[in-house]
Design a protein around this motif. Structure first.
Motif: not given
Length: 330
Positions: A128-149
């Motif tokens: 919505i804000a016009g940001g870097n969407l691929p980077a957002a998807i990457f970071n959100a995905s990685i964050s979810s997996m890293v958070g398990i540890f």
């Protein structure tokens, strides 16, 4: 106003938000339905539901897009450092100044700080804000997996062993079985099931939300049944909301200043601000159910996260909308 309402709806602040509130009232009125003595097998249902949620989450992940996202390493490093390092450290500093050792609300606030970022709302708001969407998807995905540890490691450092019966090894095993392995299996079958997942996105989203609602209901039911909220006044809960909102704006402001320091582009700045300031209710509810085996205190621990989750949607949606319309210069 209609655009603002549409933004809130896209970010998740719709029927689900009011159902979350409704679960708390339902747990207050009928706590016996959510306790271990309930004739309904809610614990078994939620346990199986959690595994299905993360299996389909793994299916949604694209291995190719994850590989492509590795190039913007500076942005990724800052987002993950904010999520798992700066957030908890700020709360630890505040706790050292004003914290109360026997307060489960403080414990819940630190648990909130140690959690991974959201997936859906972060990506929606960056879009919505016009940001870097691929980077957002990457970071959100990685964050979810890293958070398990990372999240259990933080909780192991902060919790005395006798406080809530926390066991790091047992937690890793349970989270691996319920969360990590389903994600990995989902990644492997991504090419075969992604069309099915895309076709049934609405049904899968409704399923995810139903499981989270059950987790919230059972957590609060156990707490109400044991009168865990008796020592907390309405004023204290309102003050908690004020503090959570202030904390959210603090993190957004800090991320904005960091992005200016590193001379990020406008798109990368937006991604850092939104991905770095969010916390996941889904993973908080799921991992908390494993990490805090005493269901009586889990409802109290979950409360700061639920407040923060609601406020980050409302405030974040308004900011994303204004950024998207060019009303805030960056």
């Amino acid at each position: 106003m209609s655009k603002f309402r549409e933004t809130l709806k896209r970010a998740g602040l719709n029927t689900f938000f009011f159902l979350l509130v409704g679960m708390i009232f339902l747990a207050k009125l009928f706590p016996e339905w959510g306790t271990s003595e309930s004739p309904l097998p809610l614990k078994t249902i939620t346990g199986a539901g959690i595994s299905f949620i993360f299996f389909f989450y793994g299916v949604k992940l694209s291995p190719q897009k994850l590989k492509e996202g590795l190039s913007n390493w500076k942005l990724h490093l800052l987002v993950q450092s904010t999520t798992f390092l700066i957030f908890p450290l700020i709360i630890l500093i505040l706790y050292a100044i004003w914290g109360s050792e026997d307060s489960y609300l403080w414990l819940g606030t630190f648990y909130l700080a140690a959690l991974p970022s959201t997936v859906s709302s972060s990506v929606v708001m960056v879009s919505i804000a016009g940001g870097n969407l691929p980077a957002a998807i990457f970071n959100a995905s990685i964050s979810s997996m890293v958070g398990i540890f990372i999240t259990p490691l933080w909780m192991d450092l902060i919790l005395p062993e006798t406080a809530v019966g926390f066991d790091l090894t047992d937690t890793f095993i349970k989270l691996s079985l319920q969360v990590l392995f389903p994600v990995i299996i989902g990644l492997f079958v991504h090419p075969y099931l992604i069309k099915f997942v895309n076709k049934h996105q609405v049904a899968l989203k409704n399923f995810d939300q139903a499981i989270i609602l059950l987790i919230v209901f059972t957590a609060f039911a156990e707490s109400f049944a044991e009168n865990m909220f008796e020592g907390h006044s309405a004023g204290e809960l309102i003050w908690l909301g004020v503090l959570m909102l202030g904390f959210f704006f603090l993190m957004m402001g800090l991320m904005y200043m960091v992005s200016r320091f590193f001379n990020f582009t406008r798109e990368d700045m937006i991604t850092l601000v939104f991905c770095g300031s969010k916390k996941s209710l889904v993973q908080g509810a799921v991992m908390g159910r494993v990490m805090f085996p005493d269901p009586v205190i889990f409802g109290v621990i979950l409360l700061p996260l639920m407040v923060y989750h609601s406020l980050q949607l409302m405030a974040g949606s308004a900011i994303a909308q204004k950024l998207g319309e060019g009303r805030i210069k960056t």
